[in-house]
Write a protein that holds these residues in place. Structure first.
Motif, PDB file in Angstrom:
ATOM      1  N   THR A 166      26.366  43.251  35.439  1.00 43.99           N
ATOM      2  CA  THR A 166      27.016  41.943  35.536  1.00 43.99           C
ATOM      3  C   THR A 166      27.397  41.683  36.984  1.00 43.99           C
ATOM      4  O   THR A 166      27.500  42.609  37.793  1.00 43.99           O
ATOM      5  CB  THR A 166      28.285  41.862  34.662  1.00 43.99           C
ATOM      6  N   ALA A 205      27.385  35.675  27.079  1.00 44.64           N
ATOM      7  CA  ALA A 205      28.700  36.222  26.731  1.00 44.64           C
ATOM      8  C   ALA A 205      28.461  37.505  25.956  1.00 44.64           C
ATOM      9  O   ALA A 205      27.353  37.750  25.449  1.00 44.64           O
ATOM     10  CB  ALA A 205      29.512  35.229  25.901  1.00 44.64           C
ATOM     11  N   ASP A 206      29.511  38.322  25.844  1.00 45.92           N
ATOM     12  CA  ASP A 206      29.347  39.621  25.201  1.00 45.92           C
ATOM     13  C   ASP A 206      28.727  39.532  23.813  1.00 45.92           C
ATOM     14  O   ASP A 206      27.861  40.327  23.460  1.00 45.92           O
ATOM     15  CB  ASP A 206      30.703  40.327  25.111  1.00 45.92           C
ATOM     16  N   THR A 351      33.690  48.313  28.422  1.00 43.28           N
ATOM     17  CA  THR A 351      32.942  47.071  28.316  1.00 43.28           C
ATOM     18  C   THR A 351      31.968  47.176  27.143  1.00 43.28           C
ATOM     19  O   THR A 351      31.900  48.191  26.452  1.00 43.28           O
ATOM     20  CB  THR A 351      32.181  46.774  29.621  1.00 43.28           C
ATOM     21  N   LYS A 518      41.743  36.209  25.666  1.00 43.14           N
ATOM     22  CA  LYS A 518      41.842  37.189  26.759  1.00 43.14           C
ATOM     23  C   LYS A 518      41.860  38.635  26.266  1.00 43.14           C
ATOM     24  O   LYS A 518      41.920  39.562  27.070  1.00 43.14           O
ATOM     25  CB  LYS A 518      43.098  36.929  27.600  1.00 43.14           C
ATOM     26  N   ASN A 520      40.297  42.031  24.912  1.00 41.71           N
ATOM     27  CA  ASN A 520      39.044  42.768  24.821  1.00 41.71           C
ATOM     28  C   ASN A 520      38.893  43.260  23.389  1.00 41.71           C
ATOM     29  O   ASN A 520      39.590  44.181  22.956  1.00 41.71           O
ATOM     30  CB  ASN A 520      39.060  43.947  25.791  1.00 41.71           C
ATOM     31  N   GLN A 586      39.107  35.246  34.434  1.00 43.73           N
ATOM     32  CA  GLN A 586      37.915  35.391  35.257  1.00 43.73           C
ATOM     33  C   GLN A 586      37.630  34.070  35.976  1.00 43.73           C
ATOM     34  O   GLN A 586      37.577  33.011  35.353  1.00 43.73           O
ATOM     35  CB  GLN A 586      36.716  35.785  34.383  1.00 43.73           C
ATOM     36  N   PHE A 590      29.772  35.973  35.365  1.00 47.26           N
ATOM     37  CA  PHE A 590      29.686  36.236  33.933  1.00 47.26           C
ATOM     38  C   PHE A 590      31.088  36.289  33.321  1.00 47.26           C
ATOM     39  O   PHE A 590      31.970  36.965  33.829  1.00 47.26           O
ATOM     40  CB  PHE A 590      28.968  37.563  33.684  1.00 47.26           C
ATOM     41  N   GLY A 591      31.286  35.564  32.222  1.00 50.30           N
ATOM     42  CA  GLY A 591      32.586  35.556  31.555  1.00 50.30           C
ATOM     43  C   GLY A 591      33.605  34.627  32.185  1.00 50.30           C
ATOM     44  O   GLY A 591      34.812  34.761  31.916  1.00 50.30           O
ATOM     45  N   LYS A 592      33.193  33.695  33.024  1.00 45.69           N
ATOM     46  CA  LYS A 592      34.124  32.784  33.684  1.00 45.69           C
ATOM     47  C   LYS A 592      35.012  32.077  32.661  1.00 45.69           C
ATOM     48  O   LYS A 592      34.543  31.573  31.648  1.00 45.69           O
ATOM     49  CB  LYS A 592      33.354  31.745  34.497  1.00 45.69           C
ATOM     50  N   GLY A 594      37.207  33.572  30.807  1.00 43.25           N
ATOM     51  CA  GLY A 594      37.713  34.573  29.875  1.00 43.25           C
ATOM     52  C   GLY A 594      38.615  35.566  30.589  1.00 43.25           C
ATOM     53  O   GLY A 594      39.137  35.309  31.670  1.00 43.25           O
ATOM     54  N   CYS A 596      39.797  38.715  32.781  1.00 44.77           N
ATOM     55  CA  CYS A 596      39.313  39.275  34.045  1.00 44.77           C
ATOM     56  C   CYS A 596      39.517  40.782  34.015  1.00 44.77           C
ATOM     57  O   CYS A 596      40.554  41.303  34.453  1.00 44.77           O
ATOM     58  CB  CYS A 596      40.053  38.646  35.227  1.00 44.77           C
TER      59      CYS A 596
END
Length: 666
Positions: A166, A205-206, A351, A518, A520, A586, A590-592, A594, A596
């Motif tokens: 990423t 996205a994930d 991750t 936010k 994980n 973030q 990638f993941g902007k 979401g 950080c």
């Protein structure tokens, strides 16, 4: 030029020399230098110190029950005696006059090879050593040299390998195939460079659907100076039109020649067991630690995960069945370390697709019905061998939000508080980023902002509380002084709730960030039949792992200012001038938008600002002080009196925390 030499035992010791209790067979001292004293004047240190640096060499019997758990040890090369050889670096800080040592060995587990070591104000012998076998050697890097495992008849051992990428540099056409964060580590060499035998896909996205990159549009190659398909290179990945930083790329291929990285646990076990024995090594070299009566270990983040796995896998018993560490402090460590795996990447950070949370996460016995893993505890093996250490676990807010801490407290059903055994204490550092602020103080603008995060860094520190906890751990081990009761958020106390603004009671103000999205997510993976889930060991035979679902997680609720209330508050949290969070936003790539990573932030709430101050009363681990408390513009705000945290006095104060209050005794 660097000199290499050994310490010779006295004639009396040499005459009595016998093999050391653990299978460390030789210790080599490369240098002895005066210890740095940091910013403290040398005259303030009670005992002069020196640093001993070198390398130690060990031999493991694969048939010994203490080593059976090491993945692929049966495929490692043997010496003439049928043993598996390894070596690792070490550094020891010891009093120059060893008769003045306190008898305590304090082991600092390196994080990705890094560990600071120097003079100790309490007279402890400080030790650190290498355990991570995939790190390249370097100055001040603690590393281990472990063998490559082979299959039957010496054939290469192969298996599926996953690498994820990423935030690539803009315009990059080729990148190194590496793993880990902080210090990239090389991944295994592919069996073939034929891309039709591998897979590359990308995601927005994930949990977004993967989109495959056609085999003809990428290559195992370096395209930095040669146009696609570039110059063939098994250690590089090239994409025809370059990488798009808005995507995450996942590469899956058949790799070969895995390192037997689980030996890193045995290397730590053997070194500490040897040092605390006080005896010379098998060749007669003197033991450099001196007289040791008690051993304590602390590890932070990745290295704290190492300690959890070390205990879980039974390595706190040496090869003679004796206890290795009397006490351990896993700090900001939410998982087990994925070290004892074929093609392991121990330097990752929770991750997507990374192992570590699949195993046992709790100190008391718990039935993991949600994942079908049965009843287990991190202390099962040491309970059976009667070698369990005393444990003080410490962590903060970022571990809930970014590193999946929740099931360690409330299980995978998230329905009840899991009890702690009598030999375990837990202290929670509320409203902190990962590891707490290293600057401290009361900066109105927060800590410096990370380039990838939208909000300023969280200035709330935890170092003073951590030092106090470690002081209590030594006193518990050495003197039998029982620490105060644990303090951490619980379901029973109403402290743990779902991870959204409404549930945690997060306040709203113009421009306020939102905690929604936010967290994980705690993903339940199917890693394949070769994976030993409880121990995070064996082989991941299914790549990418199948996602079976998500495990419910909870996070601490907050007060009207957006700050957490449960646990052991720092001085800064007791008189907050802002909202201190365990999550951030973030800002790009990638993941902007979401989360950080696992970084916290400091937000500009209405409570922040220089106006409207009034006198309040503050308590800290060192003493009660009078401080100024900002008046919030919210109607619900009122002066608060805090009781002192339970963790006792820290002997060394972090610059920029309570010291900056300019306190006066109340």
């Amino acid at each position: 030029m660097r000199r290499s030499f050994v310490l010779l035992a006295t004639p009396a010791l040499a005459a009595l020399a016998v093999p050391a209790p653990a299978r460390l067979v030789r210790i080599q001292v490369d240098s002895i230098t005066p210890a740095p004293v940091g910013t403290a004047p040398a005259s303030t240190l009670p005992i002069p110190y020196e640093i001993v640096r070198g390398r130690f060499f060990g031999a493991l019997d694969p048939a010994d029950a203490h080593n059976h758990v090491i993945t692929d040890i049966d495929g490692a090369p043997r010496d003439a005696k049928g043993r598996v050889r390894y070596s690792a670096t070490f550094a020891i800080a010891r009093p120059v006059d060893r008769s003045r040592a306190a008898g305590v060995l304090f082991y600092d587990v390196p994080n990705r090879g890094g560990s600071q070591i120097g003079a100790d104000a309490d007279g402890y012998v400080r030790v650190t050593s290498g355990w991570q076998g995939d790190l390249p050697p370097g100055p001040d890097v603690q590393t281990a040299s472990v063998p490559v495992a082979h299959g039957k008849n010496g054939k290469p051992l192969t298996g599926p390998v996953l690498a994820r990428f990423t935030d690539m540099p803009a315009g990059a056409r080729s990148i190194a195939i590496t793993g880990s964060i902080g210090k990239p580590t090389a991944r295994p060499v592919p069996v073939t460079l034929d891309t039709t035998k591998a897979r590359l896909f990308r995601q927005t996205a994930d949990l977004a659907p993967p989109v495959d990159v056609k085999p003809g549009d990428w290559a195992f190659a370096d395209c930095a100076t040669t146009p696609f398909p570039g110059k063939p290179d098994p250690a590089k990945l090239c994409v025809r039109d370059g990488f798009d930083a808005a995507y995450a790329y996942t590469l899956i291929y058949e790799g070969k020649d895995p390192l037997v990285q689980g030996i890193g646990f045995a290397a730590t076990r053997d070194l500490v067991a040897y040092l605390r024995s006080g005896k010379p090594d098998d060749t007669g070299n003197a033991n450099p630690a001196g007289r040791i009566r008690w051993t304590v270990a602390s590890g932070t983040s990745q290295s704290g995960n190492f300690l959890k796995s070390f205990v879980n896998l039974g390595f706190n018993a040496d090869e003679n069945g004796r206890r290795v560490f009397d006490g351990v402090n896993p700090n900001i460590a939410a998982r087990q370390v994925p070290l004892n795996l074929r093609f392991a990447v121990p330097g990752g950070a929770a991750t997507l697709y990374e192992p570590g949370s699949e195993g046992t996460l709790w100190w008391s016995r718990y039935d993991d019905v949600a994942r079908g893993r049965g009843v287990s505890s991190l202390l099962d093996r040491c309970t059976a061998s009667r070698t369990c250490p005393k444990v003080i676990e410490t962590f903060g807010s970022a571990e809930f939000w970014g590193l999946r801490m929740s099931p360690g407290l409330i299980g995978t059903a998230a329905s009840t508080d899991l009890p702690l055994p009598a030999n375990v204490r837990r202290y929670y550092f509320p409203a902190t980023t990962h590891g707490g602020s290293w600057t401290g103080g009361f900066p109105l603008g927060g800590d410096p902002k990370l380039p990838i995060c939208a909000l300023p860094g969280n200035p709330n520190p935890s170092m003073d509380s951590l030092r106090a906890a470690q002081t209590m751990l030594v006193a518990w081990v050495r003197d039998g002084t029982t620490p105060p009761p644990s303090r951490y958020p619980t379901l029973a106390g109403g402290d743990l709730v779902e991870a959204n603004a409404a549930a945690i009671g997060f306040p709203s103000w113009p421009g306020a960030p939102s905690p929604d999205g936010k967290l994980n997510a705690f993903i339940d993976y199917d890693m394949g039949e070769g994976f030993r889930y409880r121990d995070v060991s064996g082989q991941i035979t299914r790549q990418p792992p199948a996602i079976r679902g998500t495990i419910p997680s909870r996070v601490p609720r907050v007060d009207a200012d957006g700050n957490e209330t449960a646990g052991v508050p720092s001085v800064q949290l007791q008189v907050p001038i802002g909202t201190y969070l365990g999550w951030n936003v973030q800002s790009a790539g990638f993941g902007k938008g979401g989360r950080c990573g696992f970084f916290g932030d400091s937000s500009r709430s209405p409570r922040r600002g220089p106006s409207g101050w009034r006198s309040g009363t503050l308590a800290c681990p060192l003493q009660s002080v009078t401080a100024i408390t900002p008046v919030s513009s919210r109607k619900s705000a009122r002066p608060r009196r805090y009781s002192a945290p339970p963790v006792g006095s820290a002997k060394r104060t972090q610059t920029g925390s309570s010291a900056r209050l300019n306190p006066a005794k109340s």
